[in-house]
Design an enzyme around this catalytic site. Structure first.
Site, mmCIF file in Angstrom:
data_model
loop_
_atom_site.group_PDB
_atom_site.id
_atom_site.type_symbol
_atom_site.label_atom_id
_atom_site.label_comp_id
_atom_site.label_asym_id
_atom_site.label_seq_id
_atom_site.Cartn_x
_atom_site.Cartn_y
_atom_site.Cartn_z
ATOM 1 N N GLY A 13 0.844 -1.196 0.000
ATOM 2 C CA GLY A 13 0.000 0.000 0.000
ATOM 3 C C GLY A 13 0.873 1.237 0.000
ATOM 4 N N PHE A 14 0.245 2.377 -0.226
ATOM 5 C CA PHE A 14 0.991 3.637 -0.185
ATOM 6 C C PHE A 14 0.655 4.375 1.107
ATOM 7 C CE2 PHE A 14 1.774 8.118 -1.102
ATOM 8 C CZ PHE A 14 3.121 8.019 -1.414
ATOM 9 N N GLY A 15 1.662 4.612 1.924
ATOM 10 C CA GLY A 15 1.473 5.369 3.165
ATOM 11 C C GLY A 15 1.440 6.852 2.835
ATOM 12 N N ASP A 44 -3.255 4.325 2.219
ATOM 13 C CA ASP A 44 -3.513 4.403 3.652
ATOM 14 C C ASP A 44 -3.511 5.863 4.093
ATOM 15 O OD1 ASP A 44 -3.496 2.915 6.375
ATOM 16 O OD2 ASP A 44 -2.051 4.552 6.593
ATOM 17 N N TYR A 49 -3.953 12.552 9.897
ATOM 18 C CA TYR A 49 -2.916 13.047 8.978
ATOM 19 C C TYR A 49 -3.317 14.360 8.288
ATOM 20 C CZ TYR A 49 -1.479 8.094 9.234
ATOM 21 O OH TYR A 49 -1.140 6.834 9.654
ATOM 22 N N SER A 162 -5.633 -0.583 14.996
ATOM 23 C CA SER A 162 -4.239 -0.206 14.786
ATOM 24 C C SER A 162 -3.601 0.002 16.154
ATOM 25 C CB SER A 162 -4.165 1.075 13.952
ATOM 26 O OG SER A 162 -2.826 1.411 13.692
ATOM 27 N N SER A 211 5.665 2.145 8.735
ATOM 28 C CA SER A 211 7.087 2.493 8.933
ATOM 29 C C SER A 211 8.016 1.325 8.614
ATOM 30 C CB SER A 211 7.347 2.994 10.360
ATOM 31 O OG SER A 211 6.603 4.160 10.611
ATOM 32 N N GLY A 214 11.698 2.281 8.454
ATOM 33 C CA GLY A 214 12.317 2.916 9.620
ATOM 34 C C GLY A 214 12.010 4.386 9.777
ATOM 35 N N LYS A 272 6.138 4.972 2.822
ATOM 36 C CA LYS A 272 5.819 6.360 2.467
ATOM 37 C C LYS A 272 6.978 6.919 1.653
ATOM 38 C CE LYS A 272 4.561 7.117 7.319
ATOM 39 N NZ LYS A 272 5.510 6.167 7.924
ATOM 40 N N ARG A 278 11.508 6.959 -5.780
ATOM 41 C CA ARG A 278 11.441 6.000 -4.657
ATOM 42 C C ARG A 278 10.042 5.374 -4.547
ATOM 43 N NH1 ARG A 278 15.350 9.646 -2.804
ATOM 44 N NH2 ARG A 278 13.930 11.034 -1.704
HETATM 45 P P1 A2P Z 1 11.409 10.297 0.843
HETATM 46 O O1 A2P Z 1 10.022 10.793 1.089
HETATM 47 O O2 A2P Z 1 12.378 11.408 0.594
HETATM 48 O O3 A2P Z 1 11.472 9.201 -0.176
HETATM 49 P P2 A2P Z 1 8.645 4.682 6.253
HETATM 50 O O4 A2P Z 1 7.821 4.256 5.110
HETATM 51 O O5 A2P Z 1 9.329 3.574 6.984
HETATM 52 O O6 A2P Z 1 7.900 5.587 7.194
HETATM 53 O O7 A2P Z 1 9.847 5.564 5.702
HETATM 54 C C1 A2P Z 1 9.633 6.803 5.082
HETATM 55 C C2 A2P Z 1 10.963 7.488 4.921
HETATM 56 O O8 A2P Z 1 11.825 6.687 4.104
HETATM 57 C C3 A2P Z 1 10.889 8.831 4.254
HETATM 58 O O9 A2P Z 1 11.825 9.675 4.885
HETATM 59 C C4 A2P Z 1 11.283 8.553 2.811
HETATM 60 O O10 A2P Z 1 11.924 9.675 2.243
HETATM 61 C C5 A2P Z 1 12.242 7.414 2.955
HETATM 62 N N1 A2P Z 1 12.184 6.460 1.817
HETATM 63 C C6 A2P Z 1 11.075 5.959 1.236
HETATM 64 N N2 A2P Z 1 11.393 5.092 0.276
HETATM 65 C C7 A2P Z 1 12.740 5.040 0.241
HETATM 66 C C8 A2P Z 1 13.665 4.325 -0.556
HETATM 67 N N3 A2P Z 1 13.264 3.494 -1.499
HETATM 68 N N4 A2P Z 1 14.989 4.541 -0.326
HETATM 69 C C9 A2P Z 1 15.404 5.395 0.637
HETATM 70 N N5 A2P Z 1 14.575 6.089 1.428
HETATM 71 C C10 A2P Z 1 13.249 5.925 1.237
#
Ligand code: A2P
Length: 327
Positions: A13-15, A44, A49, A162, A211, A214, A272, A278
């Site tokens: 899914g897309f956060g 999501d 939010y 949740s 997340s 991370g 997200k 990305r």
């Molecule tokens: P960005 O929005 O600049 O891509 P999570 O989904 O665990 O909450 O993590 C979200 C964070 O991880 C955001 O800061 C996002 O930054 C970064 N992120 C998302 N996809 C990638 C990826 N493929 N490689 C590196 N960082 C990523």
């Protein structure tokens, strides 16, 4: 695709809580456009939010263009922490339906098992020191019954939870007429929650992991809710050498390996990103398989409770003392 009580939930899914400022809708609109163009069909969101309206507007644009049907999109939203009270469930479901401009929400979750007092306009009610005021004990069953009513009225297809723990879910399952279809919790290689995932799978509850990468932007996002938020230490999953070597072996990125690991563990990840490259990268995870050595090495990265990012402690003072605090 994973089954959710007989229906299908896209397995990634897309956060949408990407940190794109809700007051400037254009950035999030571009991000959602990019996710839909990439192929994400599971979005999501949450009332908390503050982005439901932008998502609703963006999706309406897609529906009107004829390039996307409502039925093709699976949308999850959540009862906010300041709505966690039986008297406020109707209000927040109506708000979400109106924000999203939809007749029906695919999945509606209780965002957190602890409730806070609500103040219209300000969201949270605060005491004279500025601390967020919590409700007393949560009447989970009364809230659930309200949500069941909305399923029967056709406003919601599936209901779930949740940030609930095994004991809280077990209690609810015993009295619920409509069983929870989903549990959404934080899951990544340092906090795999294998007991909780196993419990859910035994009870036919689909697990969605937030997340997964991370949450590198977590502190920045929390400051948009609470300017005085104190930064907390975050895991550096993307710089982890074990994952880097697995990624190299498969010619994939670290993020792709983590997301694949969740999927192979039976968890639906909702990464997200605000970056279209990305967003694509995180969706391109269906052309490789992790083997048993990779999986064992990833399982070994478990840290446990200390690795939890979203513990809500920095947002709501003394929340850990509330009897319904789940962690
Ligand atoms: P960005 O929005 O600049 O891509 P999570 O989904 O665990 O909450 O993590 C979200 C964070 O991880 C955001 O800061 C996002 O930054 C970064 N992120 C998302 N996809 C990638 C990826 N493929 N490689 C590196 N960082 C990523």
């Amino acid at each position: 695709m994973l089954l959710l009580n007989g229906s299908k939930l896209p397995s990634v899914g897309f956060g949408s809580n990407t940190g794109a400022p809700p007051e400037k809708g254009e950035e999030l609109e571009k991000v959602i456009d990019s996710a839909i163009q990439t192929g994400y069909r599971h979005i999501d969101t949450a009332f908390f939010y503050r982005n439901e309206k932008i998502i609703g507007n963006t999706l309406q644009k897609w529906f009107k263009s004829g390039k996307l049907e409502r039925e093709e999109i699976f949308i999850t939203t959540k009862l906010p922490i300041f709505g966690v009270h039986p008297a406020r469930v109707d209000y927040f479901i109506k708000q979400s339906l109106s924000n999203l401009q939809m007749d029906c929400i695919d999945l509606y979750l209780i965002h957190f098992p602890v409730g806070c007092k609500f103040q219209e306009g300000a969201m949270f009610a605060r005491d004279e020191n500025g601390d967020i005021l919590m409700e007393g004990r949560t009447d989970h069953l009364a809230i659930w019954k309200k949500m069941e009513e909305h399923v029967n009225l056709g406003h919601i297809r599936y209901i779930g939870l949740s940030n609930y723990n095994i004991s809280q879910i077990s209690t609810l399952i015993k009295s619920a007429i409509i069983k929870p279809a989903c549990l959404q919790v934080e899951i990544h290689p340092h906090l795999q929650q294998r007991d909780l995932v196993e419990f859910c799978h035994k009870n036919e509850i689909t697990v969605v992991g937030f997340s997964p990468l991370g949450a590198a932007d977590y502190n920045l996002r929390m400051k948009t809710y609470l300017p005085e938020y104190q930064d907390q230490q975050l895991p550096n999953l993307l710089g982890n050498q074990v994952i880097q070597s697995i990624a190299k072996k498969h010619s994939k990125s670290v993020a792709q390996v983590i997301l694949r690991f969740l999927i192979q563990s039976g968890v639906v990840p909702i990464p997200k990103s605000r970056n279209s490259q990305r967003i694509k990268e995180n969706f391109n995870i269906f052309d490789f398989m992790l083997d048993e050595h990779d999986t064992a090495a990833l399982q070994d990265l478990e840290v446990g409770e200390d690795a939890r990012i979203s513990n809500f402690k920095g947002l709501i003072r003394k929340i850990e003392n509330h009897p319904d605090y789940p962690f």
